[in-house]
Structure formats: structure tokens, C-alpha cells
Write a protein that holds these residues in place. Structure first.
Motif, short mmCIF file in Angstrom:
data_model
loop_
_atom_site.label_atom_id
_atom_site.label_comp_id
_atom_site.label_asym_id
_atom_site.label_seq_id
_atom_site.Cartn_x
_atom_site.Cartn_y
_atom_site.Cartn_z
N SER A 36 -5.60 47.15 15.49
CA SER A 36 -5.59 48.51 16.06
C SER A 36 -5.59 48.41 17.58
O SER A 36 -4.94 49.21 18.27
CB SER A 36 -6.78 49.32 15.56
N ALA B 84 -2.69 49.71 20.10
CA ALA B 84 -3.01 50.67 21.17
C ALA B 84 -2.52 50.13 22.51
O ALA B 84 -2.00 50.88 23.34
CB ALA B 84 -4.51 50.92 21.19
N VAL C 95 -4.43 54.28 14.79
CA VAL C 95 -3.73 54.03 16.06
C VAL C 95 -2.22 54.05 15.86
O VAL C 95 -1.48 54.59 16.69
CB VAL C 95 -4.18 52.68 16.67
N LEU D 35 -7.32 55.30 23.51
CA LEU D 35 -8.16 55.03 22.34
C LEU D 35 -9.62 55.21 22.72
O LEU D 35 -10.06 54.73 23.76
CB LEU D 35 -7.88 53.58 21.90
N ARG D 36 -10.37 55.92 21.86
CA ARG D 36 -11.78 56.17 22.15
C ARG D 36 -12.60 55.93 20.89
O ARG D 36 -12.18 56.31 19.80
CB ARG D 36 -11.94 57.62 22.61
N GLU E 7 -4.54 61.44 22.16
CA GLU E 7 -5.66 60.50 22.06
C GLU E 7 -5.87 60.11 20.60
O GLU E 7 -5.62 60.90 19.70
CB GLU E 7 -6.94 61.14 22.63
N CYS E 8 -6.32 58.88 20.41
CA CYS E 8 -6.75 58.45 19.07
C CYS E 8 -8.26 58.27 19.13
O CYS E 8 -8.76 57.48 19.93
CB CYS E 8 -6.07 57.14 18.68
N GLN E 9 -8.97 59.02 18.32
CA GLN E 9 -10.44 58.96 18.33
C GLN E 9 -10.92 58.26 17.07
O GLN E 9 -10.59 58.67 15.95
CB GLN E 9 -11.01 60.40 18.37
N ASP F 164 -8.56 51.59 10.98
CA ASP F 164 -8.46 51.75 12.44
C ASP F 164 -7.00 51.62 12.84
O ASP F 164 -6.50 52.37 13.68
CB ASP F 164 -9.24 50.63 13.17
#
Ligand code: ADP
Ligand code: ASP
Ligand code: MG
Length: 408
Positions: free
Chosen positions: A215, A219, A158, A226-227, A168-170, A154
Motif C-alpha cells: 500500500s 501510494a 490505496v 495517505l493518512r 485522500e486515502c484514509q 490497505d
């Protein structure tokens, strides 16, 4: 067109079929014109298997070698996913941590990322290539492979998103977002549309393993959107937001629990200035992190001192405490590993009194004894017997009305 970092966890990489499913997902984002950088975990169960192998030779062996072994899990999945992407017509290139490179400090098994050279990944993206990066690993100054601690992919995701200034970080996983509590323990848990960084940080630090705590720290620090989403079911997931701008903040956002703690009590220690330092000093010197601490003085001038540590540090702590107990003239040292910490988290707590008493009443009504309590601005934690974990989580989930969404 956006630049997106997607991280796929162990379950999502758990078999060839799943890896091919992930490849089709990545191909679909890429096909829509987005630049995609992928970070992957090892196949589920693989890191456990590798560490068990290492420890079967020497449980107290060199952590540098543990890292060398554990990091191979991700080296396999990056290659497999790059192959699967090639098969669906997407050019992809796999990278281990050192090939990026992702530079870390030298604390093996819990290394911190210090610097990422994202140049190569960026030029791949510009050339229409999807870089597939091994999560959980990096390289330190002496060129040894390091790992970032369990769940560390994770953080790789990030950190790469921060370095690439991604849109975006998915984080793709086996649940479709962050829930009010672990849905494996309370099936009535509800997915949150969004949660603040502050709350997510508390939940992660109190044991919710859906995101590694570092993470979330990353973020928040680098303002990476972050999603958390499911690999297997389409949906909006949960967005981790900087500010909760809703007028109506829910009182409690979630319940976390941590099974990894152990409790140690030194009883009947003479009550004098410096006693806490005399007990905790040697524990700290042994590089053992202490979590909750309670000290109370009895009428006889002696004090009982209780604290919790990670279960991995339990035996070592007990060794230190037994030695100290004799030196300090304590009556005894007691300990328990069959305990858990259950915590309520919510920014709404700041403006509401009475949450703690409501929590304690609900637990009492369910016949659950509280062994330790600690509070901070947005959380209340209790230590209870492990056998009551599920009952406690479900009781609190109901008492605080978490199964129904708060009115908008
Ligand atoms: P991955 O391998 O994708 O990184 P993890 O097992 O690390 O997946 O994290 C996902 C798991 O986190 C879920 O399966 C769920 O059981 C657990 N979990 C714990 N707390 C929560 C929570 N509040 N919301 C959602 N999932 C949670
Ligand atoms: N494979 C590593 C672990 O199991 C890292 C991760 O999955 O995030 O902890
Ligand atoms: Mg994880």
C-alpha cells in the motif's frame, strides 16, 4: 467537496456495534457533501480462522482454494456495512473484488493488483451512493478469486484511491496514527504527525504491520495522499508525505521489528568462488525469499554462511540446506526460529555517523547479544534472541530519545 477513500480494518469491523459506529462515521463525511468510497477488512480474527479451517484439511493444499475461502471474510463485512449505512439513511452498495472488478495477476495469496475499472464506483459516487468494496481480494485472468497477502486491504484502499484520483486515502485502524514503534511493545511510543514515504516503506518492509508494504509502494508511485487514523478516537492521525520539508530531520523516525524470521547457518563450507550461488541458488529455485545474508571466512579456508528466511519457509529451507550440506561437504547445518529482527529507521541517518555504534552500545549495556547485522542508507537491522525483543525495543527507544518530540 472531496473524493475520499476510507479503509476500515479488522478491529474496526470487529462486531455489529463497531460496524454501526463505522456507518455513522461514513454517514457524517457523506453528510458534509464528500464523495466517499469505503474499503473494508474481514472482522478481526476471521481471516486467521478461515485459513486455519482450510489448512486443517490440507496444509499444502491448493492456494487457489485457500484464496476462495479466505476472501469470504470480506464478503460478509461489505454486506453488513452496506446494511448499517442503509439503516442510518445513506444509500450504499457492496462490491466484492470481482464485481468492481479489481484485476490481479495469478499469484494466489500474494497477488498484485494490475488494473481497476473504477467506472461503476465513480457513477455510484455521482449518484450519491456509497460503494463499499471488499479489501484484500481481486480476480485473475482465469476468473479465479485471488488475495493480496495478509494486511492486503490497505493496498486495496490505496489502489482504489489511485484509480479514482481521490483527494485522500484514509486508513482507519485501532491506533491513532503511525507511532515511533508499535505501542503494544513500547507504551511510551509517540505518534508522528507525518512520516516520509521512504521511511514508511522501510518500517513496513522491516515488520511494522500498521500498513501493508504494497500500500505504501502504491501510494508513493501514484502520489496518493495517505493518512493513518483511529476509528475510535478523533484526531489528525499521521500523514505519509512525499518529502519531509522540515529543516530539522529527526535522526531516527522509528523502530520496527519482525518476529517472522528464522535463521539458518551452514558451517565449514569449503571457501571457493561460487559457493554463495551454490547455496542460495537452490533456495531461490524453491521459491524461498532470503532476507539477511552474512558470510565470513575462517582461517582454515572454510566459510560459515548464515541467512534468514520467513518462518513459513523454515522447514522447506531446512530440507534444501540439509541436502546441500551433504553435497557441498559442509561441517553442519544449524538453525534457529527463536530470533527477531529489530531495525532503526530514519532519513536523518544519511547525514550522521555513529548511529550504528550508539545502537550496538545501547544493546550491549542491556546485555543483549547481536547475532547478525545489516545496514542500508536509512536503516540498521540486528537479529537477536526473541526473548529480548521488548527489552531491545524499549532500550533503543530510550537511547535515541524517541519518546520526546524533536525540537521544531
Ligand atoms: P487493521 O486491522 O486496522 O488493519 P493492523 O493490526 O493491521 O490493523 O495494524 C494496526 C496495528 O499495527 C496496531 O494495533 C499496532 O499494534 C501495530 N503497529 C505496529 N507498528 C506500529 C507503528 N509503528 N505505529 C502504529 N501501530 C503499529
Ligand atoms: N483480512 C485480511 C487479513 O487479515 C486483510 C486485511 O485485514 O487487510 O490479512
Ligand atoms: Mg492491517
Amino acid at each position: 467537496m472531496a473524493l475520499i477513500v476510507q479503509k476500515y480494518g479488522g478491529t474496526s469491523m470487529g462486531s455489529v456495534e463497531r460496524i454501526e459506529h463505522v456507518a455513522r462515521k461514513v454517514a457524517s463525511w457523506h453528510g458534509q457533501g464528500h464523495q466517499v468510497v469505503v474499503v473494508v477488512s474481514a472482522m478481526s480474527g476471521e481471516t486467521d480462522r478461515l485459513l486455519k479451517l482450510a489448512k486443517s484439511i490440507d496444509p499444502r493444499g491448493s492456494q487457489r482454494e485457500f484464496d476462495q475461502i479466505a476472501a469470504t471474510g470480506e464478503q460478509v463485512t461489505i454486506g453488513l456495512l452496506a446494511l448499517a449505512l442503509g439503516k442510518v439513511g445513506v444509500s450504499a452498495r457492496s462490491y466484492t473484488g470481482w464485481q468492481v472488478p479489481i484485476r490481479t495477476d495469478g499469484s494466489h495469496m500474494k497477488a498484485r493488483i494490475q488494473e481497476i475499472d473504477a467506472e461503476r464506483l465513480r457513477s455510484d459516487c455521482e449518484a450519491g451512493i456509497v460503494p463499499v468494496v471488499a479489501g484484500f481480494q481481486g480476480i485473475c485472468d482465469d476468473n479465479s478469486v485471488t488475495t493480496l497477502g495478509r494486511g492486503g486491504s490497505d493496498t486495496t484502499g490505496v489502489a482504489l484511491a489511485a484509480a479514482l484520483k481521490a483527494d485522500e486515502c484514509q486508513i482507519y485502524t485501532d491506533v491513532d496514527g503511525v507511532y515511533t514503534t508499535d505501542p503494544r511493545v513500547e507504551p511510551k511510543a509517540r505518534r508522528l504527525d507525518h512520516i516520509t514515504f521512504e521511511e514508511m516503506l522501510e518500517l513496513a518492509s522491516l515488520g511494522s504491520k500498521v500498513l501493508q508494504i504494497r500500500s505504501v509502494e502504491f501510494a508513493g508511485k501514484y502520489k496518493v495522499p495517505l493518512r493513518v487514523l483511529s476509528t475510535f478516537v478523533d484526531g489528525p492521525g499521521t500523514l505519509i508525505t512525499l518529502e519531509d520539508n522540515k529543516m530539522e530531520e529527526p535522526l531516527i523516525s522509528g523502530i520496527a521489528f519482525n518476529r517472522d524470521e528464522a535463521q539458518i547457518t551452514m558451517s565449514g563450507v569449503p571457501d571457493r568462488p561460487g559457493i554463495a550461488a551454490a547455496i542460495l541458488g537452490p533456495v531461490g529455485e524453491a521459491n524461498i525469499e532470503v532476507d539477511m545474508i552474512v558470510q565470513n571466512v575462517g582461517g582454515d579456508g572454510a566459510t560459515d554462511f548464515t541467512f534468514t528466511v520467513h518462518r513459513n519457509d523454515y522447514e522447506r529451507t531446512l530440507e534444501v540446506m540439509s541436502r546441500l550440506g551433504a553435497e557441498l561437504g559442509a561441517k553442519g547445518v544449524a538453525s534457529a526460529t527463536d530470533i527477531v529482527k529489530v531495525s532503526l529507521v530514519g532519513v536523518g541517518m544519511r547525514s550522521h555517523a555513529g548511529i550504528a555504534s550508539k545502537m550496538f552500545k545501547a544493546l550491549a549495556a542491556a546485555g543483549i547479544n547481536i547475532r547478525m547485522i545489516s545496514t542500508s542508507e536509512i536503516k540498521i537491522s540486528v537479529v537477536i534472541e526473541e526473548m529480548y525483543l521488548e527489552l531491545a525495543v524499549r532500550t533503543l527507544h530510550k537511547a535515541f530519545g524517541l519518546e520526546t518530540a524533536p525540537a521544531a
